[in-house]
Every structure is written in C-alpha cells, then in structure tokens.
Design a protein around this motif. Structure first.
Motif, PDB file in Angstrom:
ATOM      1  N   ALA A 124       1.026  -1.141   0.090  1.00 36.24           N
ATOM      2  CA  ALA A 124      -0.158   0.007  -0.176  1.00 36.24           C
ATOM      3  C   ALA A 124       0.930   1.201   0.021  1.00 36.24           C
ATOM      4  O   ALA A 124       0.589   2.131  -0.616  1.00 36.24           O
ATOM      5  N   GLU A 184      -2.271  -2.408  -5.140  1.00 38.26           N
ATOM      6  CA  GLU A 184      -3.375  -3.060  -4.638  1.00 38.26           C
ATOM      7  C   GLU A 184      -3.341  -4.325  -4.979  1.00 38.26           C
ATOM      8  O   GLU A 184      -2.924  -4.845  -6.200  1.00 38.26           O
ATOM      9  N   THR A 186      -3.090  -9.305  -8.345  1.00 38.85           N
ATOM     10  CA  THR A 186      -3.232  -8.156  -8.312  1.00 38.85           C
ATOM     11  C   THR A 186      -3.815  -7.892  -9.572  1.00 38.85           C
ATOM     12  O   THR A 186      -4.246  -8.704 -10.296  1.00 38.85           O
TER      13      THR A 186
END
Length: 704
Positions: free
Chosen positions: A225, A230, A267
C-alpha cells in the motif's frame, strides 16, 4: 445436502434462464431414470450426478456439460438409449454422455492393463470433446469424497488409479484445485499412516502459525500500500501429497522442502506483478536460483505466475507467487477457465483452451503409433508429469519440454521429420551428443542428414511421448521390412527343395496357406517366417502337400551379407566373425541368431533341425563384429601396455580390456572389433609375438 435448487442458484449466476431450465430438466430426467437405485453409502443414486454437476458449476461449466454430468450414468445404469437422450437434450449432450459411459467397466487380464486401457479410452474421448474428461474428473472427485463406504481393497485400488491417471490429467489440463482435491483424498486413502505422520510433523514444525500468518499478511499488505500497489494476499500451506511427493522424488527431509508455506499475491495488471516482486525482494532476502518467470514463458498447460522463494522473518523459507486475477482463475481451473470466460463474453483464455486441445491432439498421434494400451500409457507418462524446461530454436522460438528432456526430444518437438533424421546437435553453438539433457534458456540447433534414421538406443534417453512413439513406430516398421525380406529369402530357400519359387506359386496355393495360418496377406506370412514364428520348410511343405520327398533337393545355405537389418543378430557367447563356420538358430520374434558351429550353446539344439539353418558368409560382407580373445602372459612390469600397443598400428579397435586372473601367470580378455578371420589371425600373431605372452585363444570356441 445439495439440491437441484442450490445447483440452479449457482448456475443462474452465469447462465441465461433457458439454459438453467435445461440443466434442471436434465436433473429431473436423471432422477426419474435412477429411481429406486442406491449407492453403497445407502444414499439415493441421484445424489452422485448432482454432486458431480455442482463441482462443474463451481468452475462455470456450460449448460451441455452440466446436463451431461447429471445424465452421465443414465445410459450405463438405466437402459435409456443414446438416441432417447439426443431427442430430449440434443446431440451434443448425448455425445458427451456416451463418451463418459464408454470410459468404464471393461474386463481385462490385469489391473494394470485395465488402467492402461481406461486411460487410452479417456485420451480418445478427450480428443472428441474435452468436456468428457471434465465430467469424468468431477465424477471421480465425488467418488473419492464418498470412498469410506467402499471395502478396503477397492478403496486402495481406486485411490491408486486416481494418483496414477486422474490427478495427472487434471494437472496437465491446468486444473489445480481439482488436482489438489484428488491427490489429497487419494493420498489419505492409499497411505493413511504416512498421511497422518506427515501432517503431524508439519504441525510440529510450522505449528502455532495462525497469528504469524495474519501478521505476515498485514505486513506485506501495508508495504504494498505504501507503494500504491493494490493486491489480495493469502498465505497457504502446500498440500500434503505434494510435500510427500517432493520428499520422495528428491530424497529430502521435511526441513529441506522450501515451499511448505507460501504467499499468493493477486493483483490487477501484468506490470504490477513485477513491481510487487521488487517490493518482496526488498522486504525479504531471496534464495538464489529459486526465481521462475512463468508470465513471460507460461507452462504448457497455460499456467502463468511469478515464483520466488525468500527467507521469512522466522528463518523459514517462504514461496511467493505473484499473478493477475485472470492468471489466478487459469491457475486454479485450467482449461475450465475457458468456459468461465466464454460465459462472460471474454475470449482472453482461448489460448489456454487451445494448449489443452493441442496436447490432446498429440495424444491421438501417439495412439495411432502405439501397438497396445500399455505402450501408449508408457509413452505419455512423461507428458503427464511435466516439470518443464524451456529451450530456444536458433530463430528464438520457445519449445516447452518435460524436465530431463534431451536433444532428441527437442528434435521431435520441432518436427517429426527432423527427429527422424537428426544425427547431432549444437547447444549454445557447441557440438553435443543427442543424449545431452537440456536446461532452460539454452539455444538448441539440430543437425540432420537425409540418410539418417532413428536408433533403438534413443529409447534409453528420449522421454517425451512424441519422441518415443515416433522412434518405436519407425523401428517397428523397419523391423517389419527386415522380417519380410528375411522371410522371403528363407521361404525361397525352402521352396528350392521343391523345385519352385515364390513367383511360381498360384493364388490358390497362397490363399490356402494363409487360411491355414490365419493370416491376411503374403507379406504377413513372410514377416512371420522372418520373425521365426513359422518355419520356412514347414510352410513349403504346406504349399506342396503331395510332393514326392524322394525328388526333393537339399536347400542351399542362407548367405549372410551384413545388410539384413535388425532381425539377424550375432550370438555374444561365441562371437562369430566372417570366415567362421556358422549355423543360424531361429528364435521366435528375434529372427535368426548366428552362432559359431562349434559353440557349446548350439550343440543341444542340433537334434531339432527345424529350428536351424545352414548358413555361410557372403563374399561381399564387410561387417565389423566383436570377438573376445583370452591372452595368457607372464606378469611383468608394463606387460598389459605391451600387449595393447602390439595392435595399435592396425585398423582394428580394442573395445574393452579386462584382467580376469592375476598372478605370476595372468590372463586378460581383449574385445576387438574385426571384419574377418584373416584380420583376426593377423592380430593374434601380433599379440603372440609379444615376449611375455604365452598363449592367445578365442573365448568359448570348442577345440581352440
């Protein structure tokens, strides 16, 4: 317990209303057909096809595939015909159900043969429609989940078959979740004690890990982060059978298995995968040689991911897998992802479906060249357990091969004709033998010659199904040619005694003898004679049953010219060479084995002359053969070197030198490649001229 409503609810998430209705209709049809039937566990039979359909619904199988899963035992167990199913649900569903029905309940001589035949049939059914094997895998998975109701011996047999056939197929199709479930259940059923002991050892070594795992997940998430990355993060434990298999295969202790615990990071984009890899390597120390990029170079079943092994904060190795969501779907469900994307209107995973279809098509090619189910299974084993290596052609094209593959496997991987004519190779521009094992990243160039042909020795180091099937096919066709040629010469020789030859035989005579031996053609008869299954002079007698034996003439000798092929061989016990008096012993399926006339091993057989042929060497023969000499000599300094150097200036090659007796008077065995008795006499004379040599003789020949 599963119900049709819960299945319909799952299916309605990705299929339109009319297709959900088709699935429900298939359920009610199957329920009625199986009415009154029960499983070994005592449950109504319909619970089994329903469970199989639910397994497939979880991986988003299409409506026809789900209908086939619900109906997969209807033809076999209820007497409803294929035609009736086609009328009710369409040709596609009927074809799938028929394909699954054909995969079960055949009787064979042995369990091994039954497994081999089942797998062969599965491969053929897959080639027709790959959904057949997916229904069969779902059927097997539910059977494994309800295995406890079976008696012990059946439980072990089914578990073994699952490990040998079904789990490897699921793996080859990239269906990770299916494979893990099958392997875990089969391992517990087949090796219950090993399973319990290994689980206990893992709990002891990695115990109290729930809090540590949560802490690790939070730590990685916060660091990602911070870099605005993300991702979904999950820590998992390698499944039990995989740990056991790695320990057994690589002979490792549990402490040496580096990926018992693993982190999976999913991801959104390709480039995010590589950025996350950089973060992980900054957080944890990577272990050298443990990084693999399956995104740039996917596995043959379509699997893509970055793999790296790092040293965790607790001092234990940790495998990290990084991939996108699409890659994760393919990794878990393999070819099944094709239907998931098809249902959502995407076509991103067509390549994965194509890979699986390409593999299945290659099975068809192997099947055509295999002579029986056992050979077929032996040939494809390497393709079912593929730890891949990735090598390049000189033009930069990637060729995927199983671990342990050699240059011959690569040659056949490029093209069958290149494999059939290869003679050598260059690996990274350096000449290397064809038996060289390949490593990922190497560039391989195959050198071919028009006159070259496959060698039987290649089977000892070729491991891919394509290479092995093509080599065997070529050798068998060459052996048939050789057998027909020898059979022609043997029958011609026998017919000479009846003052006839093959060209003079009438169609009626040939047909009569073919019927007698239950053969289809003259070539089949000649092949059978050449392979020693039938004796030439007995066939000749069958062709001329009324011939006056007093008018018969003695058949001529069979001349050996050295070009007969693989069905003439030379006995190793007496090592005959051109010029020796010889006799041929006819051995079934091995052709003619040539012995020295004085060899002790043929004396007992001379009482059954039908197995013997008078033989002579052709004048044109130039074949080089190995002969063994026994040299008796006085053991003095440099004696062996003197004996060896006595023949170094000749054209004959020493293939082996072995001292068989040491003492004041010693003996050694020399194996020499030679082409005639004249050459042998010259060699023996040279050795005898060495001062320390007392005696030279050929080994095992009587009277020498």
């Amino acid at each position: 317990m599963s119900t049709i409503e819960s299945l319909a609810k799952t299916v309605s998430q990705y299929l339109p209303y009319e297709e959900v209705a088709k699935v429900k209709r298939a359920y009610y049809y199957a329920e009625q057909a199986h009415d009154g039937q029960k499983r070994k566990s005592g449950e109504h039979y319909i619970t089994h096809p329903l469970a199989a359909a639910e397994i497939l619904a979880d991986i988003r199988m299409d409506a026809d595939g789900l209908a086939a899963a619900l109906l997969h035992d209807v033809i076999e167990d209820t007497g409803i015909s294929r035609e009736a199913l086609a009328e009710q649900f369409g040709e596609q569903v009927a074809k799938l159900v028929d394909g699954v029905s054909k995969l079960t309940h055949l009787e064979f001589n042995s369990q091994l043969e039954k497994q081999a035949h089942n797998f062969q049939k599965m491969a053929m059914a897959m080639a027709d429609d790959i959904r057949v094997i997916m229904v069969k895998l779902a059927d097997r998975l539910h059977n494994m989940r309800t295995l406890d109701s079976m008696p012990g011996h059946k439980k072990r047999r089914i578990a073994r078959e699952t490990l040998d056939i079904y789990a490897p197929i699921a793996n080859r199709l990239g269906m990770y979740n299916m494979r893990v479930d099958l392997e875990t259940l089969a391992f517990e059923a087949y090796y219950p004690m090993r399973s319990r002991m290994l689980q206990k050892a893992i709990n002891k070594r990695y115990g109290q890990r729930v809090k540590a795992i949560q802490k690790l997940e939070d730590y990685i998430r916060s660091e990602l982060a911070a870099d605005y990355l993300e991702a979904k993060i999950s820590v998992r434990e390698k499944h039990l059978f995989s740990i056991y298999h790695k320990m057994k295969k690589k002979k490792k202790e549990l402490e040496e298995v580096m990926d018992v615990l693993g982190v999976r990071i999913v991801t959104d984009k390709h480039d995010s995968c590589y950025r996350i890899l950089g973060v992980i390597h900054a957080l944890f120390k990577p272990i050298e040689g443990r990084f693999k990029d399956y995104i740039a170079v996917p596995k043959s079943n379509g699997y893509q991911s970055l793999h790296t092994t790092v040293m965790g904060s607790n001092g234990l190795p940790l495998e990290v897998q990084i991939r996108t969501e699409e890659m994760d779907t393919v990794a878990n469900n393999g070819i099944a992802a094709h239907w998931a994307y098809k249902a959502s209107g995407k076509d991103a995973q067509v390549t994965n479906h194509d890979r699986a279809t390409k593999w299945v098509k290659s099975l068809l090619e192997i099947q055509e060249k295999a002579h029986n189910p056992m050979e077929f299974v032996d040939t494809v084993k390497g393709d079912l357990f593929p730890d891949e290596v990735y090598v390049f052609t000189p033009k930069g094209e990637i060729i995927e091969l199983p671990s342990g593959s050699t240059a011959v496997d690569f040659a056949y991987g490029v093209h069958t004709e290149i494999g059939n004519t290869c003679i050598s190779c260059r690996i990274n521009r350096r000449l290397a033998p064809l038996s060289t094992q390949l490593e990922s990243g190497q560039t391989v160039e195959i050198i071919t010659a028009k006159s070259a042909q496959p060698n039987v020795a290649w089977l000892s180091f070729a491991i891919t199904g394509k290479a092995r099937s093509n080599i065997r096919h070529y050798l068998k066709s060459k052996q048939r040619e050789s057998a027909i040629s020898i059979g022609y010469r043997l029958l011609t020789r026998s017919l000479n005694a009846y003052r006839s030859n093959i060209e003079e035989l009438t169609p009626e005579q040939i047909e009569q003898v073919l019927q007698h031996y239950q053969l289809e053609s003259l070539d089949d008869l000649l092949e059978s004679i050449g392979k020693g299954r039938h004796v030439g002079y007995l066939v000749a007698r069958q062709l001329f049953p009324n011939f006056n034996e007093e008018e018969m003439i003695t058949p001529k000798s069979f001349k050996v010219n050295g070009s007969e092929g693989m069905l003439i061989s030379y006995a190793k016990c007496c090592s005959p060479i051109p010029g020796d008096p010889i006799v041929g012993y006819v051995q079934v399926d091995k052709g003619i084995i040539i012995h020295h006339q004085g060899c002790p091993n043929v004396q007992e057989y001379l009482s059954s002359p039908e197995n013997y042929i008078r033989m002579t060497w052709s004048k044109e023969i130039e074949e080089e053969l190995t002969v063994s000499l026994i040299v008796t000599y006085t053991n003095e300094r440099g004696a062996v070197a003197q004996i060896a150097s006595s023949i170094t200036d000749t054209d004959f090659q020493v293939s082996n030198l072995d001292i068989i007796e040491r003492g004041k008077i010693s003996r050694l065995r020399l194996n020499i490649t030679i082409s005639s008795r004249v050459g042998l006499a010259d060699v023996m004379r040279r050795i005898k001229a060495v001062r320390c040599v007392e005696k030279v003789s050929r080994e095992t020949i009587v009277g020498r």
